[in-house]
Design a protein around this motif. Structure first.
Motif, PDB file in Angstrom:
ATOM      1  N   ILE A   4       0.856  -1.179   0.000  1.00 37.86           N
ATOM      2  CA  ILE A   4       0.000   0.000   0.000  1.00 37.86           C
ATOM      3  C   ILE A   4       0.896   1.233   0.000  1.00 37.86           C
ATOM      4  O   ILE A   4       1.837   1.326   0.775  1.00 37.86           O
ATOM      5  CB  ILE A   4      -0.936   0.014   1.227  1.00 37.86           C
ATOM      6  N   ILE A   5       0.589   2.169  -0.877  1.00 34.02           N
ATOM      7  CA  ILE A   5       1.362   3.399  -1.003  1.00 34.02           C
ATOM      8  C   ILE A   5       0.491   4.548  -0.527  1.00 34.02           C
ATOM      9  O   ILE A   5      -0.682   4.648  -0.884  1.00 34.02           O
ATOM     10  CB  ILE A   5       1.802   3.609  -2.461  1.00 34.02           C
ATOM     11  N   SER A   6       1.068   5.422   0.276  1.00 31.43           N
ATOM     12  CA  SER A   6       0.333   6.575   0.791  1.00 31.43           C
ATOM     13  C   SER A   6       0.736   7.816   0.004  1.00 31.43           C
ATOM     14  O   SER A   6       1.904   8.197  -0.035  1.00 31.43           O
ATOM     15  CB  SER A   6       0.639   6.774   2.270  1.00 31.43           C
ATOM     16  N   ILE A   7      -0.247   8.445  -0.657  1.00 29.11           N
ATOM     17  CA  ILE A   7      -0.024   9.672  -1.417  1.00 29.11           C
ATOM     18  C   ILE A   7      -0.944  10.742  -0.845  1.00 29.11           C
ATOM     19  O   ILE A   7      -2.162  10.617  -0.912  1.00 29.11           O
ATOM     20  CB  ILE A   7      -0.306   9.461  -2.914  1.00 29.11           C
ATOM     21  N   PHE A   8      -0.358  11.764  -0.266  1.00 28.33           N
ATOM     22  CA  PHE A   8      -1.092  12.859   0.356  1.00 28.33           C
ATOM     23  C   PHE A   8      -2.092  12.346   1.388  1.00 28.33           C
ATOM     24  O   PHE A   8      -3.215  12.841   1.492  1.00 28.33           O
ATOM     25  CB  PHE A   8      -1.805  13.717  -0.696  1.00 28.33           C
ATOM     26  N   GLY A   9      -1.706  11.334   2.138  1.00 29.42           N
ATOM     27  CA  GLY A   9      -2.560  10.790   3.174  1.00 29.42           C
ATOM     28  C   GLY A   9      -3.603   9.806   2.686  1.00 29.42           C
ATOM     29  O   GLY A   9      -4.390   9.298   3.479  1.00 29.42           O
ATOM     30  N   GLN A  11      -4.340   6.179   1.088  1.00 26.53           N
ATOM     31  CA  GLN A  11      -3.696   4.899   0.871  1.00 26.53           C
ATOM     32  C   GLN A  11      -4.230   4.254  -0.406  1.00 26.53           C
ATOM     33  O   GLN A  11      -5.430   4.062  -0.559  1.00 26.53           O
ATOM     34  CB  GLN A  11      -3.908   3.980   2.063  1.00 26.53           C
ATOM     35  N   ILE A  12      -3.299   3.935  -1.303  1.00 24.74           N
ATOM     36  CA  ILE A  12      -3.656   3.382  -2.603  1.00 24.74           C
ATOM     37  C   ILE A  12      -2.921   2.055  -2.770  1.00 24.74           C
ATOM     38  O   ILE A  12      -1.722   1.983  -2.511  1.00 24.74           O
ATOM     39  CB  ILE A  12      -3.244   4.342  -3.737  1.00 24.74           C
ATOM     40  N   PRO A  13      -3.614   1.017  -3.216  1.00 22.20           N
ATOM     41  CA  PRO A  13      -2.902  -0.235  -3.501  1.00 22.20           C
ATOM     42  C   PRO A  13      -1.869  -0.021  -4.611  1.00 22.20           C
ATOM     43  O   PRO A  13      -2.106   0.700  -5.585  1.00 22.20           O
ATOM     44  CB  PRO A  13      -3.998  -1.185  -3.968  1.00 22.20           C
ATOM     45  N   ALA A  14      -0.732  -0.654  -4.460  1.00 18.49           N
ATOM     46  CA  ALA A  14       0.352  -0.484  -5.429  1.00 18.49           C
ATOM     47  C   ALA A  14      -0.050  -0.983  -6.813  1.00 18.49           C
ATOM     48  O   ALA A  14       0.445  -0.469  -7.817  1.00 18.49           O
ATOM     49  CB  ALA A  14       1.596  -1.217  -4.937  1.00 18.49           C
ATOM     50  N   LEU A  15      -0.952  -1.944  -6.886  1.00 15.18           N
ATOM     51  CA  LEU A  15      -1.356  -2.465  -8.190  1.00 15.18           C
ATOM     52  C   LEU A  15      -2.050  -1.411  -9.049  1.00 15.18           C
ATOM     53  O   LEU A  15      -1.961  -1.457 -10.275  1.00 15.18           O
ATOM     54  CB  LEU A  15      -2.272  -3.679  -8.028  1.00 15.18           C
ATOM     55  N   ILE A  16      -2.731  -0.474  -8.428  1.00 13.10           N
ATOM     56  CA  ILE A  16      -3.373   0.593  -9.204  1.00 13.10           C
ATOM     57  C   ILE A  16      -2.315   1.468  -9.867  1.00 13.10           C
ATOM     58  O   ILE A  16      -2.436   1.821 -11.048  1.00 13.10           O
ATOM     59  CB  ILE A  16      -4.312   1.435  -8.319  1.00 13.10           C
ATOM     60  N   LEU A  17      -1.272   1.803  -9.123  1.00 11.34           N
ATOM     61  CA  LEU A  17      -0.203   2.609  -9.704  1.00 11.34           C
ATOM     62  C   LEU A  17       0.564   1.839 -10.768  1.00 11.34           C
ATOM     63  O   LEU A  17       0.947   2.401 -11.799  1.00 11.34           O
ATOM     64  CB  LEU A  17       0.739   3.086  -8.598  1.00 11.34           C
TER      65      LEU A  17
END
Length: 66
Positions: A4-9, A11-17
């Motif tokens: 999980i990657i946190s961008i500006f607070g 949390q987004i699953p890495a697979l989406i990126l």
């Protein structure tokens, strides 16, 4: 293990990126293949594009989740 990657607070699953990054690479490869007339030698261009995208996405996913 889920990445999980946190961008500006947020949390987004890495697979989406990875999916978005693979899509950008696919768009660039599509332009290169079209300029080189590779699609003239391919039986079904849409299927070929989908397979190339799946390979790119799977490759990056395996690198991250290894």
């Amino acid at each position: 293990m889920h990445q999980i990657i946190s961008i500006f607070g947020i949390q987004i699953p890495a697979l989406i990126l990875i999916f978005l990054f693979a899509g950008i690479i696919q768009i660039l490869l599509n332009k290169v293949f079209a300029d080189l007339n590779i699609y003239e030698f391919v039986w079904h261009p849409g299927l070929f594009r989908t397979a190339v995208f799946a390979c790119i996405f799977a490759g990056f996913s395996l690198i991250i989740y290894k």
